[in-house]
Design an enzyme around this catalytic site. Structure first.
Site, PDB file in Angstrom:
ATOM      1  N   THR A 165       0.820  -1.212   0.000  1.00  0.00           N
ATOM      2  CA  THR A 165       0.000   0.000   0.000  1.00  0.00           C
ATOM      3  C   THR A 165       0.856   1.265   0.000  1.00  0.00           C
ATOM      4  O   THR A 165       1.914   1.325   0.629  1.00  0.00           O
ATOM      5  CB  THR A 165      -0.922  -0.003   1.227  1.00  0.00           C
ATOM      6  OG1 THR A 165      -1.739  -1.173   1.189  1.00  0.00           O
ATOM      7  CG2 THR A 165      -1.804   1.219   1.269  1.00  0.00           C
ATOM      8  N   GLY A 206      -4.113   2.062  -2.767  1.00  0.00           N
ATOM      9  CA  GLY A 206      -4.472   1.033  -1.799  1.00  0.00           C
ATOM     10  C   GLY A 206      -5.127  -0.124  -2.510  1.00  0.00           C
ATOM     11  O   GLY A 206      -4.485  -1.105  -2.876  1.00  0.00           O
ATOM     12  N   SER A 207      -6.426   0.010  -2.778  1.00  0.00           N
ATOM     13  CA  SER A 207      -7.167  -1.065  -3.430  1.00  0.00           C
ATOM     14  C   SER A 207      -6.674  -1.319  -4.851  1.00  0.00           C
ATOM     15  O   SER A 207      -6.668  -2.452  -5.319  1.00  0.00           O
ATOM     16  CB  SER A 207      -8.659  -0.723  -3.451  1.00  0.00           C
ATOM     17  OG  SER A 207      -9.162  -0.612  -2.133  1.00  0.00           O
ATOM     18  N   ILE A 248       1.939   0.129   6.906  1.00  0.00           N
ATOM     19  CA  ILE A 248       2.644  -1.150   6.817  1.00  0.00           C
ATOM     20  C   ILE A 248       2.710  -1.797   8.205  1.00  0.00           C
ATOM     21  O   ILE A 248       3.366  -1.289   9.125  1.00  0.00           O
ATOM     22  CB  ILE A 248       4.055  -0.954   6.228  1.00  0.00           C
ATOM     23  CG1 ILE A 248       3.956  -0.245   4.875  1.00  0.00           C
ATOM     24  CG2 ILE A 248       4.750  -2.304   6.110  1.00  0.00           C
ATOM     25  CD1 ILE A 248       3.032  -0.906   3.861  1.00  0.00           C
ATOM     26  N   THR A 249       2.023  -2.915   8.332  1.00  0.00           N
ATOM     27  CA  THR A 249       1.966  -3.627   9.610  1.00  0.00           C
ATOM     28  C   THR A 249       3.339  -4.145   9.993  1.00  0.00           C
ATOM     29  O   THR A 249       4.046  -4.750   9.180  1.00  0.00           O
ATOM     30  CB  THR A 249       0.968  -4.796   9.519  1.00  0.00           C
ATOM     31  OG1 THR A 249      -0.319  -4.287   9.170  1.00  0.00           O
ATOM     32  CG2 THR A 249       0.878  -5.536  10.841  1.00  0.00           C
ATOM     33  N   GLN A 309     -24.714  -3.934  22.351  1.00  0.00           N
ATOM     34  CA  GLN A 309     -26.125  -3.679  22.651  1.00  0.00           C
ATOM     35  C   GLN A 309     -26.592  -4.502  23.856  1.00  0.00           C
ATOM     36  O   GLN A 309     -27.321  -4.001  24.719  1.00  0.00           O
ATOM     37  CB  GLN A 309     -26.983  -4.009  21.422  1.00  0.00           C
ATOM     38  CG  GLN A 309     -28.401  -3.462  21.480  1.00  0.00           C
ATOM     39  CD  GLN A 309     -28.438  -1.950  21.309  1.00  0.00           C
ATOM     40  OE1 GLN A 309     -27.439  -1.341  20.923  1.00  0.00           O
ATOM     41  NE2 GLN A 309     -29.575  -1.349  21.605  1.00  0.00           N
ATOM     42  N   HIS A 353     -24.763  -5.481  26.290  1.00  0.00           N
ATOM     43  CA  HIS A 353     -24.147  -4.880  27.479  1.00  0.00           C
ATOM     44  C   HIS A 353     -24.816  -3.559  27.870  1.00  0.00           C
ATOM     45  O   HIS A 353     -24.597  -3.060  28.984  1.00  0.00           O
ATOM     46  CB  HIS A 353     -22.655  -4.628  27.244  1.00  0.00           C
ATOM     47  CG  HIS A 353     -21.781  -5.831  27.437  1.00  0.00           C
ATOM     48  ND1 HIS A 353     -21.770  -6.906  26.573  1.00  0.00           N
ATOM     49  CD2 HIS A 353     -20.881  -6.132  28.413  1.00  0.00           C
ATOM     50  CE1 HIS A 353     -20.895  -7.804  26.993  1.00  0.00           C
ATOM     51  NE2 HIS A 353     -20.345  -7.364  28.101  1.00  0.00           N
ATOM     52  N   GLU A 410      -6.355  -6.155   3.877  1.00  0.00           N
ATOM     53  CA  GLU A 410      -6.324  -7.354   3.026  1.00  0.00           C
ATOM     54  C   GLU A 410      -7.416  -7.259   1.953  1.00  0.00           C
ATOM     55  O   GLU A 410      -7.923  -8.274   1.467  1.00  0.00           O
ATOM     56  CB  GLU A 410      -6.519  -8.639   3.856  1.00  0.00           C
ATOM     57  CG  GLU A 410      -5.572  -8.817   5.014  1.00  0.00           C
ATOM     58  CD  GLU A 410      -4.191  -9.284   4.602  1.00  0.00           C
ATOM     59  OE1 GLU A 410      -4.021  -9.638   3.423  1.00  0.00           O
ATOM     60  OE2 GLU A 410      -3.294  -9.289   5.444  1.00  0.00           O
ATOM     61  N   THR A 421     -10.698  -4.304   1.071  1.00  0.00           N
ATOM     62  CA  THR A 421     -11.959  -3.930   1.690  1.00  0.00           C
ATOM     63  C   THR A 421     -13.083  -4.868   1.260  1.00  0.00           C
ATOM     64  O   THR A 421     -12.956  -5.621   0.284  1.00  0.00           O
ATOM     65  CB  THR A 421     -12.343  -2.497   1.297  1.00  0.00           C
ATOM     66  OG1 THR A 421     -12.605  -2.473  -0.122  1.00  0.00           O
ATOM     67  CG2 THR A 421     -11.251  -1.501   1.640  1.00  0.00           C
TER      68      THR A 421
END
Length: 391
Positions: free
Chosen positions: A125, A130-131, A156-157, A341, A343, A368, A370
Site C-alpha cells: 500500500t 491502496g485497493s 505497513i503492519t 447492545q 451490554h 487485506e 476492503t
C-alpha cells in the site's frame, strides 16, 4: 504440507492454555501501554508461532491452511495485538518467498522468519494507492547488479518491528506486469520508518509509513529472480492472507458471544437475568448462527486452498477466499454491535472489553482488501466464468 493430527492436537492444547493463562490476563496491560510486553513476544517465538505456515525443512511447523485457520481462530479469543506481532511472518510477509522465491532465497530467509529472528512486513500500500494495487508508484531502477528504489509505503503492519520487507515496486511502466517483488532489508541505507500510527483500535499493533530514498537493493533480491511477477505474487499471497483474517474474525466473534452470554446471565433487570429476555436471546442466537455459517465457509475454503498446488493461481479459490473474507469480517462487525447492545451502557465503557473488541474488529473489513474489493473480485469472477461448465 500439514502437521500430523496428534502433534497438531498437542500444539493447539498448548496454545489454548497459553492464551488463557498468559495472553488474556495481559490484555489490559497491552491496552494501557499500547505495546505487547517483550517477554510475551519471546514466549510467542518459543512456541514457534512465527513459523506456523513455513515448512519444517525451513525451520517452521508446516501447518496446512486448515490447521493455520484453527490456530488463528484460537488466538482471536484475545487481544488483536498478540496475533499481529507474528502474523506477517506467518502470512503476507513470508508467503511470497515461500510461493515464488528461489531455492537460495527460501534457504536464507525462511528459517529467519520462522524463528522470529527477523520480523518480515509486506509493503504494498502507498499514500495514493491502496485497493488499486496495480497502480503503485514506488519505482525500482536497475543499475548494474542492483536496483535503486524510491517511494513511500503506507499503513505497513509491523514496519516498526521489521528486519525485512517483502516490497512491491515498479520496474517498468507495463501496468501490473511492470511490478516486481523485492526482499528489502530494513537496515538498508536510505530506508526509514515513520512514527507509529495512532489508530481507532487494535492498541499494541504497529503500523507506519516506510520511506525509500535511493535504497540500493541487489537484483538477486527480486523474489523468484525474475522482474515483473510481483503483482501476481502479491495476489496469491493475499488469497491466503484473506483466509487468515477470516479465521481471526471468527475467533473474535466467538469471544464476543461468550462475553455477551456471560454478561447477560449476570446482569439483572426486572428481577431476573437479562439472558431470560427473548429479545436478548434473539441477538445471541443470530450471532451464533452467523458464526456457525462463517466457520463452515472458512473450513471449506481452507480445504480448497490445501488441495490447490502451492503457489498456483486458481480463480475459483480466489473467489472462495474473497467470499470468506467478506462474510466473516462483516459477520464479526454485526456480532460486535449486538454484543455492545446486550451490554447496554456498560458496552460503551472501556472497563468492559467488549468496547475494545468493537473498535478492533472494524479494521478487519478494511485491510487485506476492503469488503467492496472482495465484492468486485467475486463479481468479476462470476462474469468471466465459463458458463458452459455445468455444476
Amino acid at each position: 504440507m500439514a502437521l500430523d493430527q496428534e502433534s497438531f492436537g498437542l500444539l493447539r492444547a498448548v496454545l489454548q492454555r497459553f492464551i488463557v493463562e498468559r495472553l488474556i490476563p495481559a490484555e489490559n496491560q497491552v491496552e494501557e501501554n499500547d505495546a505487547v510486553p517483550t517477554d510475551i513476544i519471546n514466549d510467542i517465538k518459543e512456541l514457534g508461532l512465527y513459523g506456523l505456515s513455513i515448512p519444517e525443512e525451513y525451520g517452521g511447523i508446516g501447518l496446512s491452511m486448515e490447521q493455520e485457520c484453527e490456530v488463528i481462530y484460537d488466538i482471536g479469543h484475545t487481544a488483536f495485538a498478540f496475533r499481529s506481532v507474528f502474523g506477517t511472518n506467518v502470512g503476507i510477509g513470508s508467503q511470497g518467498v515461500l510461493m515464488d522465491g528461489t531455492e537460495e532465497q527460501k534457504a536464507y530467509w525462511l528459517p529467519k522468519f520462522a524463528s522470529g529472528e527477523i520480523t518480515v512486513s509486506f509493503a504494498l500500500t502507498e499514500p495514493g494507492t491502496g485497493s488499486d494495487a496495480a497502480a503503485i508508484q514506488t519505482r525500482a531502477v536497475q543499475n548494474g547488479d542492483h536496483y535503486i528504489i524510491n517511494g513511500t509505503k503506507r499503513f505497513i503492519t509491523n514496519a516498526n518491528r521489521a528486519g525485512a520487507f517483502t516490497l512491491m515496486a515498479r520496474t517498468s511502466d507495463d501496468g501490473a506486469r511492470g511490478i516486481s517483488a523485492f526482499i528489502v532489508p530494513a537496515d538498508s541505507p536510505g530506508l526509514t520508518v515513520g512514527k507509529a500510527d495512532h489508530k481507532m483500535g487494535q492498541r499494541g499493533t504497529l503500523t507506519a509509513d516506510v520511506i525509500l530514498d535511493d535504497v540500493k537493493v541487489k537484483a538477486e533480491n527480486i523474489i523468484g529472480g525474475i522482474p515483473g511477477r510481483g503483482f501476481y505474487t502479491a495476489m496469491k499471497v493475499l488469497d491466503r492472507g484473506r483466509l487468515h483474517i477470516a479465521a481471526q474474525a471468527c475467533g473474535m466473534a466467538d469471544r464476543l458471544i461468550r462475553d455477551a452470554v456471560a454478561y447477560a446471565k449476570e446482569r439483572q433487570q426486572f428481577g431476573q437475568p437479562i439472558a431470560q429476555f427473548q429479545l436478548i436471546q434473539g441477538m445471541l442466537a443470530d450471532s451464533q448462527a452467523e458464526l456457525f455459517a462463517a466457520v463452515s465457509m472458512l473450513k471449506e475454503a481452507a480445504r480448497q486452498y490445501d488441495q490447490n498446488p502451492v503457489g498456483a493461481r486458481n480463480d475459483e479459490l480466489s473467489m472462495a477466499a474473497a467470499c470468506t473474507k467478506m462474510f466473516c469480517t462483516e459477520m464479526v462487525g454485526r456480532v460486535a454491535d449486538r454484543a455492545v447492545q446486550i451490554h447496554g451502557g456498560a458496552g460503551y465503557i472501556s472497563e468492559y472489553k467488549v468496547e475494545r473488541f468493537y473498535r478492533d474488529v472494524r479494521l478487519l473489513r478494511l485491510y487485506e482488501g476492503t469488503t467492496q474489493i472482495q465484492q468486485i473480485i467475486i463479481a468479476k469472477h462470476l462474469i468471466q466464468r465459463d458458463e458452459s461448465v455445468q455444476f
